[in-house]
Design a protein around this motif. Structure first.
Motif, PDB file in Angstrom:
ATOM      1  N   LYS A  82       0.901  -1.109   0.091  1.00 59.56           N
ATOM      2  CA  LYS A  82       0.094   0.054  -0.053  1.00 59.56           C
ATOM      3  C   LYS A  82       0.839   1.076   0.083  1.00 59.56           C
ATOM      4  CE  LYS A  82      -3.707   2.234   2.755  1.00 59.56           C
ATOM      5  NZ  LYS A  82      -4.551   2.099   3.605  1.00 59.56           N
ATOM      6  N   GLU A  83       2.018   1.387   0.803  1.00 60.15           N
ATOM      7  CA  GLU A  83       2.636   2.402   0.924  1.00 60.15           C
ATOM      8  C   GLU A  83       3.542   2.759  -0.426  1.00 60.15           C
ATOM      9  OE1 GLU A  83       5.313   1.793   4.165  1.00 60.15           O
ATOM     10  OE2 GLU A  83       3.771   2.350   5.573  1.00 60.15           O
ATOM     11  N   ASN A  84       3.739   1.940  -1.251  1.00 56.07           N
ATOM     12  CA  ASN A  84       4.664   1.648  -2.275  1.00 56.07           C
ATOM     13  C   ASN A  84       3.720   1.815  -3.598  1.00 56.07           C
ATOM     14  OD1 ASN A  84       7.734   1.611  -1.832  1.00 56.07           O
ATOM     15  ND2 ASN A  84       6.574   0.182  -0.233  1.00 56.07           N
ATOM     16  N   ASN A  85       2.287   1.721  -3.337  1.00 55.21           N
ATOM     17  CA  ASN A  85       1.440   1.922  -4.628  1.00 55.21           C
ATOM     18  C   ASN A  85       1.619   0.746  -5.382  1.00 55.21           C
ATOM     19  OD1 ASN A  85       0.150   4.221  -3.766  1.00 55.21           O
ATOM     20  ND2 ASN A  85       2.140   5.549  -4.643  1.00 55.21           N
ATOM     21  N   LEU A  86       1.927  -0.499  -4.829  1.00 59.53           N
ATOM     22  CA  LEU A  86       1.859  -1.608  -5.746  1.00 59.53           C
ATOM     23  C   LEU A  86       0.608  -2.403  -5.692  1.00 59.53           C
ATOM     24  CD1 LEU A  86       5.224  -3.004  -3.963  1.00 59.53           C
ATOM     25  CD2 LEU A  86       4.965  -1.782  -6.255  1.00 59.53           C
ATOM     26  N   SER A  87       0.425  -3.056  -7.153  1.00 58.03           N
ATOM     27  CA  SER A  87      -0.985  -3.765  -7.293  1.00 58.03           C
ATOM     28  C   SER A  87      -0.669  -5.198  -6.948  1.00 58.03           C
ATOM     29  CB  SER A  87      -1.142  -3.492  -8.959  1.00 58.03           C
ATOM     30  OG  SER A  87      -0.189  -4.145  -9.588  1.00 58.03           O
ATOM     31  N   TYR A  88       0.429  -5.626  -6.387  1.00 53.24           N
ATOM     32  CA  TYR A  88       0.544  -6.808  -5.718  1.00 53.24           C
ATOM     33  C   TYR A  88       1.387  -6.955  -4.619  1.00 53.24           C
ATOM     34  CZ  TYR A  88       5.071  -5.628  -7.667  1.00 53.24           C
ATOM     35  OH  TYR A  88       6.296  -4.826  -7.844  1.00 53.24           O
ATOM     36  N   LEU A  89       1.476  -8.290  -3.935  1.00 57.33           N
ATOM     37  CA  LEU A  89       2.158  -8.354  -2.678  1.00 57.33           C
ATOM     38  C   LEU A  89       3.399  -8.994  -3.051  1.00 57.33           C
ATOM     39  CD1 LEU A  89      -0.638 -10.016  -0.656  1.00 57.33           C
ATOM     40  CD2 LEU A  89      -0.017  -7.553  -0.605  1.00 57.33           C
ATOM     41  N   VAL A  90       4.481  -8.803  -2.098  1.00 50.33           N
ATOM     42  CA  VAL A  90       5.913  -9.326  -2.300  1.00 50.33           C
ATOM     43  C   VAL A  90       6.049 -10.236  -1.274  1.00 50.33           C
ATOM     44  CG1 VAL A  90       8.276  -8.614  -2.615  1.00 50.33           C
ATOM     45  CG2 VAL A  90       6.438  -7.088  -3.185  1.00 50.33           C
ATOM     46  N   PRO A  91       6.120 -11.586  -1.641  1.00 45.48           N
ATOM     47  CA  PRO A  91       6.423 -12.767  -0.672  1.00 45.48           C
ATOM     48  C   PRO A  91       7.933 -12.714  -0.193  1.00 45.48           C
ATOM     49  CG  PRO A  91       6.465 -13.629  -2.797  1.00 45.48           C
ATOM     50  CD  PRO A  91       6.138 -11.937  -2.838  1.00 45.48           C
ATOM     51  N   THR A  92       7.971 -12.747   0.972  1.00 43.78           N
ATOM     52  CA  THR A  92       9.638 -12.662   1.523  1.00 43.78           C
ATOM     53  C   THR A  92       9.688 -13.756   2.580  1.00 43.78           C
ATOM     54  OG1 THR A  92       8.897 -11.299   3.479  1.00 43.78           O
ATOM     55  CG2 THR A  92       9.806 -10.200   1.586  1.00 43.78           C
ATOM     56  N   LEU A  93      10.793 -14.428   2.903  1.00 45.55           N
ATOM     57  CA  LEU A  93      11.068 -15.412   3.926  1.00 45.55           C
ATOM     58  C   LEU A  93      11.109 -14.879   5.293  1.00 45.55           C
ATOM     59  CD1 LEU A  93      13.667 -17.740   2.091  1.00 45.55           C
ATOM     60  CD2 LEU A  93      11.039 -18.435   3.066  1.00 45.55           C
ATOM     61  N   ASP A  94      10.446 -15.364   6.072  1.00 40.07           N
ATOM     62  CA  ASP A  94      10.329 -14.750   7.302  1.00 40.07           C
ATOM     63  C   ASP A  94      11.255 -16.069   8.293  1.00 40.07           C
ATOM     64  OD1 ASP A  94       9.614 -13.192   9.812  1.00 40.07           O
ATOM     65  OD2 ASP A  94       8.190 -14.948  10.286  1.00 40.07           O
ATOM     66  N   ILE A  95      11.255 -17.212   8.031  1.00 35.93           N
ATOM     67  CA  ILE A  95      11.828 -18.019   8.660  1.00 35.93           C
ATOM     68  C   ILE A  95      12.475 -18.985   7.458  1.00 35.93           C
ATOM     69  CG2 ILE A  95      11.624 -20.178  10.143  1.00 35.93           C
ATOM     70  CD1 ILE A  95       9.487 -19.030  11.509  1.00 35.93           C
ATOM     71  N   LYS A  96      13.766 -19.403   7.886  1.00 34.04           N
ATOM     72  CA  LYS A  96      14.478 -20.346   6.816  1.00 34.04           C
ATOM     73  C   LYS A  96      15.532 -21.258   7.412  1.00 34.04           C
ATOM     74  CE  LYS A  96      18.514 -18.799   4.986  1.00 34.04           C
ATOM     75  NZ  LYS A  96      19.545 -18.327   4.060  1.00 34.04           N
ATOM     76  N   SER A  97      15.530 -22.388   6.985  1.00 34.29           N
ATOM     77  CA  SER A  97      16.286 -23.515   7.525  1.00 34.29           C
ATOM     78  C   SER A  97      17.775 -23.092   7.693  1.00 34.29           C
ATOM     79  CB  SER A  97      16.082 -24.663   7.039  1.00 34.29           C
ATOM     80  OG  SER A  97      17.078 -25.685   7.319  1.00 34.29           O
ATOM     81  N   LYS A  98      18.470 -23.357   8.732  1.00 34.16           N
ATOM     82  CA  LYS A  98      19.742 -23.140   8.688  1.00 34.16           C
ATOM     83  C   LYS A  98      20.713 -23.908   7.879  1.00 34.16           C
ATOM     84  CE  LYS A  98      20.828 -26.156  12.622  1.00 34.16           C
ATOM     85  NZ  LYS A  98      21.407 -26.015  14.026  1.00 34.16           N
ATOM     86  N   TYR A  99      20.008 -25.201   7.368  1.00 30.46           N
ATOM     87  CA  TYR A  99      20.744 -26.114   6.585  1.00 30.46           C
ATOM     88  C   TYR A  99      20.622 -25.557   5.002  1.00 30.46           C
ATOM     89  CZ  TYR A  99      20.182 -29.007  10.675  1.00 30.46           C
ATOM     90  OH  TYR A  99      20.234 -29.398  11.747  1.00 30.46           O
ATOM     91  N   VAL A 100      19.951 -24.523   4.453  1.00 30.79           N
ATOM     92  CA  VAL A 100      19.727 -24.338   3.119  1.00 30.79           C
ATOM     93  C   VAL A 100      20.517 -23.064   2.619  1.00 30.79           C
ATOM     94  CG1 VAL A 100      17.551 -25.497   3.168  1.00 30.79           C
ATOM     95  CG2 VAL A 100      17.745 -22.887   3.437  1.00 30.79           C
ATOM     96  N   SER A 101      20.753 -23.158   1.012  1.00 30.01           N
ATOM     97  CA  SER A 101      21.424 -21.795   0.619  1.00 30.01           C
ATOM     98  C   SER A 101      20.859 -21.551  -0.682  1.00 30.01           C
ATOM     99  CB  SER A 101      22.855 -21.890   0.621  1.00 30.01           C
ATOM    100  OG  SER A 101      23.079 -23.176  -0.222  1.00 30.01           O
ATOM    101  N   SER A 102      21.010 -20.421  -1.245  1.00 30.89           N
ATOM    102  CA  SER A 102      20.613 -20.184  -2.478  1.00 30.89           C
ATOM    103  C   SER A 102      18.799 -20.392  -2.578  1.00 30.89           C
ATOM    104  CB  SER A 102      21.237 -21.081  -3.573  1.00 30.89           C
ATOM    105  OG  SER A 102      22.534 -20.923  -3.527  1.00 30.89           O
TER     106      SER A 102
END
Length: 308
Positions: free
Chosen positions: A274-294
């Motif tokens: 809403k603040e950036n006037n985007l017509s879509y949502l941006v998915p982000t990682l909130d939790i990530k396993s310590k065993y993974v990369s890339s």
């Protein structure tokens, strides 16, 4: 031109004469000034000699020519005890040479008498010895064979050390590096002792540290994760599409079974869009396993519709 024909008997007498002349002269007693190398010992454990101290002392000695000749060819330094130091100012101390002459006399060869020193005192810059603990930083330049990588963090033991020295020198050091280690195309576990590069004027009881590198073969994993919405206004509903995203990641074979859909959490921040006037949502990682990369999120844009 004819060569001189000198009788061997004459040469023999000449050599004998020179020998006895040398013997007679070396048997005489002489007074000589000799420059001796010196070293210091018996400094209090909580003190440290700063800068480069005086390392030689000129002494007037007396003895036979034979004894003095031996002294001149000796390379053993004379030891000077620092138990009788006198304080001049904060870090300035001095030794009276007249007080250390008996100590030096005991170290001279039998038959050599010590008469005097060429200077009245020896000046030394001495400070209090301080200590602090700093981490060890491994100095590494490593490449891995294709498909291989670190299973976990590189371990080093010890991971930190206590260094000692003058306070001003300690302030300049926040970590200590090891020697450089270069490895190309690493594909298996590796361990090696590396020399610790202790800065000049500082001391530590550790000379080396051991690094351990755990290597694993990596593969790609994929899992579908539901999307969570945050900062949605009250009394409003939202429909999103798709409702799940696909997470792709790299993971070592040894840890492959430890990663599943519960190893991640994906958030979309409605307020951000809403603040950036985007017509879509941006998915982000909130939790990530310590065993993974890339890690990648597919898709990286989520369509939405608000219902009041």
């Amino acid at each position: 031109m004819k060569a001189l024909n000198i009788p061997k008997t004459f040469l023999g007498f000449l050599a004998a004469s020179l020998f006895f002349w040398l013997l007679m002269n070396l048997s005489k007693v002489y007074t000589s000034e000799v420059n001796f190398a010196i070293k210091y010992h018996n400094l209090d454990q909580d003190k440290l000699i700063q800068n480069e101290p005086q390392n030689n002392l000129s002494l007037q000695i007396k003895g036979s020519g034979f004894k003095l000749l031996g002294v001149n060819f000796s390379s053993t330094p004379l030891l000077i005890s620092l138990k009788s130091l006198h304080k001049k100012s904060t870090n300035n101390y001095y030794l009276l040479t007249k007080n250390i002459l008996p100590e030096l006399q005991k170290q001279l060869k039998y038959g050599v008498s010590l008469l005097s020193a060429s200077q009245d005192s020896i000046i030394l810059n001495i400070s209090d010895l301080k200590s602090k603990k700093v981490p060890i930083k491994p100095n590494l330049n490593i490449t891995y064979e294709k498909g291989y990588g670190l299973e976990g963090a590189i371990k080093i033991a010890p991971d930190s050390i206590v260094i000692s020295g003058a306070e001003n020198d300690l302030k300049k050091v926040n970590e200590i590096e090891t020697e450089l280690l270069e490895i190309n195309n690493l594909s298996e576990n590796f361990s090696k002792k590396l020399i610790i590069k202790t800065p000049d004027k500082l001391k530590t009881k550790y000379k080396a540290a051991t690094i351990k590198i755990a290597i694993d073969k990596f593969t790609e994993g994929k899992v579908d994760i539901p999307i969570n919405i945050k900062n949605l206004p009250r009394r409003q509903n939202i429909n999103i599409y798709p409702k799940k995203v696909t997470i792709t990641y790299k993971v070592g074979l040894n840890n492959f079974s430890k990663v599943d859909e519960n190893s991640f959490r994906v958030l979309c921040d409605y307020e951000h869009s809403k603040e950036n006037n985007l017509s879509y949502l941006v998915p982000t990682l909130d939790i990530k396993s310590k065993y993974v990369s890339s890690v990648r999120i597919i898709p990286n844009k989520i369509d939405f519709l608000i219902h009041k």
